[in-house]
Write an enzyme that holds these catalytic residues in place. Sequence first.
Site, PDB file in Angstrom:
ATOM      1  CB  THR A  39      12.694  33.159  90.630  1.00 48.56           C
ATOM      2  OG1 THR A  39      12.063  33.996  89.645  1.00 48.56           O
ATOM      3  CG2 THR A  39      13.898  32.498  90.009  1.00 48.56           C
ATOM      4  CG  ASP A  60       9.021  28.096  80.428  1.00 50.90           C
ATOM      5  OD1 ASP A  60       9.312  28.989  79.611  1.00 50.90           O
ATOM      6  OD2 ASP A  60       9.853  27.548  81.165  1.00 50.90           O
ATOM      7  CE  LYS A  93      16.671  26.559  74.609  1.00 53.76           C
ATOM      8  NZ  LYS A  93      16.319  25.144  74.910  1.00 53.76           N
ATOM      9  CE1 TYR A 147      17.296  39.570  83.595  1.00 53.90           C
ATOM     10  CE2 TYR A 147      18.935  41.270  84.030  1.00 53.90           C
ATOM     11  CZ  TYR A 147      17.629  40.836  84.059  1.00 53.90           C
ATOM     12  OH  TYR A 147      16.646  41.661  84.549  1.00 53.90           O
ATOM     13  CE1 TYR A 161       6.546  39.330  65.732  1.00 50.91           C
ATOM     14  CE2 TYR A 161       8.894  39.288  66.232  1.00 50.91           C
ATOM     15  CZ  TYR A 161       7.729  38.620  65.898  1.00 50.91           C
ATOM     16  OH  TYR A 161       7.734  37.254  65.727  1.00 50.91           O
ATOM     17  NE  ARG A 188      16.247  41.699  92.091  1.00 55.45           N
ATOM     18  CZ  ARG A 188      15.332  40.828  91.697  1.00 55.45           C
ATOM     19  NH1 ARG A 188      14.759  40.020  92.573  1.00 55.45           N
ATOM     20  NH2 ARG A 188      14.971  40.758  90.426  1.00 55.45           N
TER      21      ARG A 188
END
Length: 324
Positions: A39, A60, A93, A147, A161, A188
């Site tokens: 995007t 990625d 993911k 999301y 973590y 948006r």
Amino acid sequence: MSQHKRILVTGGAGFLGSHLCERLVDQGHDVICVDNFFTSQKTNVTHLLDRANFELIRHDITHPLYLEVDEVYNLACPAAPGHYQYNPIKTMKTSVMGSINLLGMAKRCRAKILQASTSEVYGDPEVHPQPESYRGSENTLGPRACYDEGKRAAETLFMDYHRANGVNVRIVRIFNTYGPRMHPFDGRVVSNFIRQALDGVDITVFGDGSQTRSFCYRDDLVEGIIRMMNGPDEFVGPVNIGNPGEFTILELAQKVIAMTGSKSKVVHKPLPADDPTQRQPDITLAREKLGWAPEVKLDEGLAKTIEWFKSVDFADFRAPTPNY
């Protein structure tokens, strides 16, 4: 000892990421920008390519990444509903596997790492404005969950973590942000309204337009997340970064029409599923811990954004998905 650091910015060619890279490069840091250009626009960082302390990598983050860095800003993830719903599994993911990959790298490098979380973790809030202590009202089965829940899972991973491995983490929850370099077809409200107004076509308002949003100008937002990264180690967040000024969507549409001098008319369409009715940050914590508060008023920020939209050719931009 040198104050210059090796800093990785994932999603660094995006709207916010590119401005963050610009700030960090200007400060003299060695900046690595990683982006898969789903995007984002390569043109957002073209002006940085000839800087000796800037590097661009197409990658990625759902795949492992092996770099040596001092700090990581994780901004990688489609953020507009049309884009993150286009491939919802990939969106999840990106938040989950991407966070695991980057946290693993931060653990190995003993690097400080910041997660760009979102106000969407609050869902359709039953508390207004939203403080960080509010746990949210979220539909785990809805079309926005890829999301919203992905970002919530990322926050969980960051904290685990931190607790289990001592990773130096930061979490910021970003509220609606706007400004130059927004993708004209990101879906948006600010970019939609400005593009439609400049094109002289009807401005699309979902529902009756009474739902509210709070709009933070990009310079204020970038300042907030840099302050969080450089803040005290004992304050890991989460912290809200956004503008508490609240406007209805209809007010925004009318403001854009007036400021562009457009002949556009407002047309109403059905409200999408799980669209929050209210969104306003409580920034008490950001004021106390970071000494941060937004400075740019909506009219000033909109004027700068409209000027940028006027300066570009919409034909140069490809809509990342059919859903914008």
